[in-house]
Enzyme design. Structure first.
Site: not given
Ligand code: GDP
Ligand code: IMO
Ligand code: MG
Length: 418
Positions: A12-17, A40-41, A143, A221, A328, A330
């Site tokens: 998760g949090d790869e930068g999908k948003g 959280g995107h 269900r 995720q 990311k 950078d």
């Molecule tokens: P998501 O859940 O996949 O949408 O990712 P998050 O928003 O939770 O986390 C990604 C974080 O990295 C956010 O704070 C973005 O603003 C930031 N981000 C996205 N792309 C880049 C990048 O190429 N470089 C840097 N430094 N930050 C980035």
């Molecule tokens: P995005 O879409 C990163 C993680 C939680 C926990 C596990 C289970 O922003 O990438 P849950 O609340 O789903 O029961 O938690 O999954 N987790 C994430 N980690 N990015 C997310 O979403 C996540 N959504 C859940 O930290 O380890």
């Molecule tokens: Mg996120």
């Protein structure tokens, strides 16, 4: 037209948003298919940062419709907060959002249950975001969940029945979540949901695709948090993989086009569970500080480590990835050298696959030269040769082209390779 799917290949949090927002001008519809406010995107444009939880990341662009599919779980309280914020910014949310009547609703007692179950796990905690995700999907599978479509149908009585069931279970557990305090805004959220377009979105999406509209499915995720293929039990409760777009939106496997797999140039994980390449040294701290690796939903520090190619290849296989987006890069600008995990030592042998007991592997690394410079924002060709070598290695190992390289959080810092 076929629907493209964009999803995370790590934890998760790869930068999908960010990338969904960048790509939205090419699409008519952006659709979420699973997860809920655990996501959280983050999007950054015009020097402002926006964080979305339930609402698809196409919401800021003029012409795109945003769909919340049947596979998503919605917390009316959090949803209302999100909508209020967007409306305050002048966005006509009511016109741009369609909700599936089949999406399940997170109740205040689901949140209490999430906390209660986590507390009871002691040192085996999953690290849940405590948004009620697990208990809501549990009720769906058992269900007896509540769906968006139920809002118009004797809702109060059905809510009371579900709540009482939860309260019975909660008697056996410790929790501090104040159910009554949450309920007021939660019911305001229910009223808001009722005022929006609620449809059988599976029919709508298919009709739109047949009419030639372009659809992008936005994952939440990441693959290693998938309920089937993630590091169970340290996972979320939905299918985060490309197949999830089929079940979570009603799109057939034959209607899936490109599968965009998004990954960081390193790895992060928030919450508990195995993480073979995790760093506990200064390099890990640098990734955390420079990458601002703190959760968009919970603010928790994200664990950081080197890129894990074994796990990445596994995620590419499970999802049928056709294009890779590397994010990311950078964040690694200051490193003298950079490592990639290419295999694991496991029970005395070297393996190149993910065993079920991922906590028992030792990473085997290959080292790459760093580039030690800030990055130009222009073309891929102008990036340092050391980045070219890093990307070429990943492409060679995975057999999949890296078509986007992201060099910063802002929209503009996105290099799309021709
Ligand atoms: P998501 O859940 O996949 O949408 O990712 P998050 O928003 O939770 O986390 C990604 C974080 O990295 C956010 O704070 C973005 O603003 C930031 N981000 C996205 N792309 C880049 C990048 O190429 N470089 C840097 N430094 N930050 C980035
Ligand atoms: P995005 O879409 C990163 C993680 C939680 C926990 C596990 C289970 O922003 O990438 P849950 O609340 O789903 O029961 O938690 O999954 N987790 C994430 N980690 N990015 C997310 O979403 C996540 N959504 C859940 O930290 O380890
Ligand atoms: Mg996120």
């Amino acid at each position: 037209m076929k629907a493209d799917v964009l999803l995370g290949l790590q934890w998760g949090d790869e930068g999908k948003g960010k990338i969904v927002d960048v790509l939205t001008p090419n699409y008519d519809i952006i659709a979420r298919f699973q997860g809920g406010p655990n996501a959280g995107h983050t999007l950054v444009f015009n020097n402002v940062k926006h964080v979305l939880h339930t609402i698809p990341s196409g919401i800021f662009r003029e012409n795109a419709l945003n769909i919340i599919g049947n596979g998503v779980v919605i917390d009316p309280y959090i949803f209302k907060e999100e909508v209020d914020k967007l409306v305050a910014q002048g966005i006509d949310v009511a016109k741009k959002i369609i909700l599936s009547s089949k999406a399940h609703i997170i109740m205040p007692t689901h949140k209490a249950l999430d906390e209660a179950y986590e507390n009871a796990k002691g040192d085996k905690k999953i690290g849940s975001t405590k948004k009620g995700i697990g208990p809501t999907y549990t009720d769906k599978i058992a269900r007896h969940g509540l769906r968006v479509g139920d809002i118009v149908n004797n809702f109060e009585a059905r809510y009371a029945e579900c709540k009482n069931n939860h309260l019975q279970i909660l008697k056996n557990y410790e929790y501090s979540f104040d159910i009554a305090a949450y309920e007021k805004q939660w019911f305001e959220g229910i009223a808001l949901l009722k005022s929006l377009r609620i449809e059988t979105t599976e029919v709508f999406v298919n009709q739109q695709m047949q009419a030639g509209k372009a659809v992008l499915c936005e994952g939440a995720q990441g693959t290693l948090l998938d309920i089937e293929f993630g590091s169970y039990p340290f996972v979320t409760s939905s299918n985060t993989i490309s197949a999830g777009a089929c079940t979570g939106l009603g799109i057939s496997p034959r209607a899936v086009g490109e599968v965009f797999g998004i990954f960081k140039a390193y790895c992060t994980r928030v919450g508990s569970g195995p993480f073979p390449t995790e760093l506990f040294d200064a390099n890990g701290k640098t990734m955390q500080n420079v990458g601002m690796e703190f959760g968009s939903t919970t603010g928790r520090a994200r664990r950081c480590g080197w890129l894990d190619l074994v796990a990445l290849k596994y995620a590419i296989m499970i999802n049928g990835v056709t294009q890779l987006f590397m994010m990311k890069i950078d964040v690694l600008n200051s490193f003298d050298s950079i490592k990639i995990c290419t295999a694991y030592n496991y029970k005395g042998t070297t393996i190149d696959y993910l065993p079920d007991d991922l906590e028992n592997v030792e990473p085997v690394y290959q080292e790459f030269a760093g580039w030690k410079q800030d990055l130009p924002m222009s073309s891929y060709e102008e990036l340092p040769a050391a980045i070219h070598a890093y990307v070429a290695f990943i492409e060679k190992e995975t057999g999949i082209p890296v078509t986007i390289v992201s060099t910063g959080p802002e929209r503009e810092k996105t290099i799309i390779r021709k």
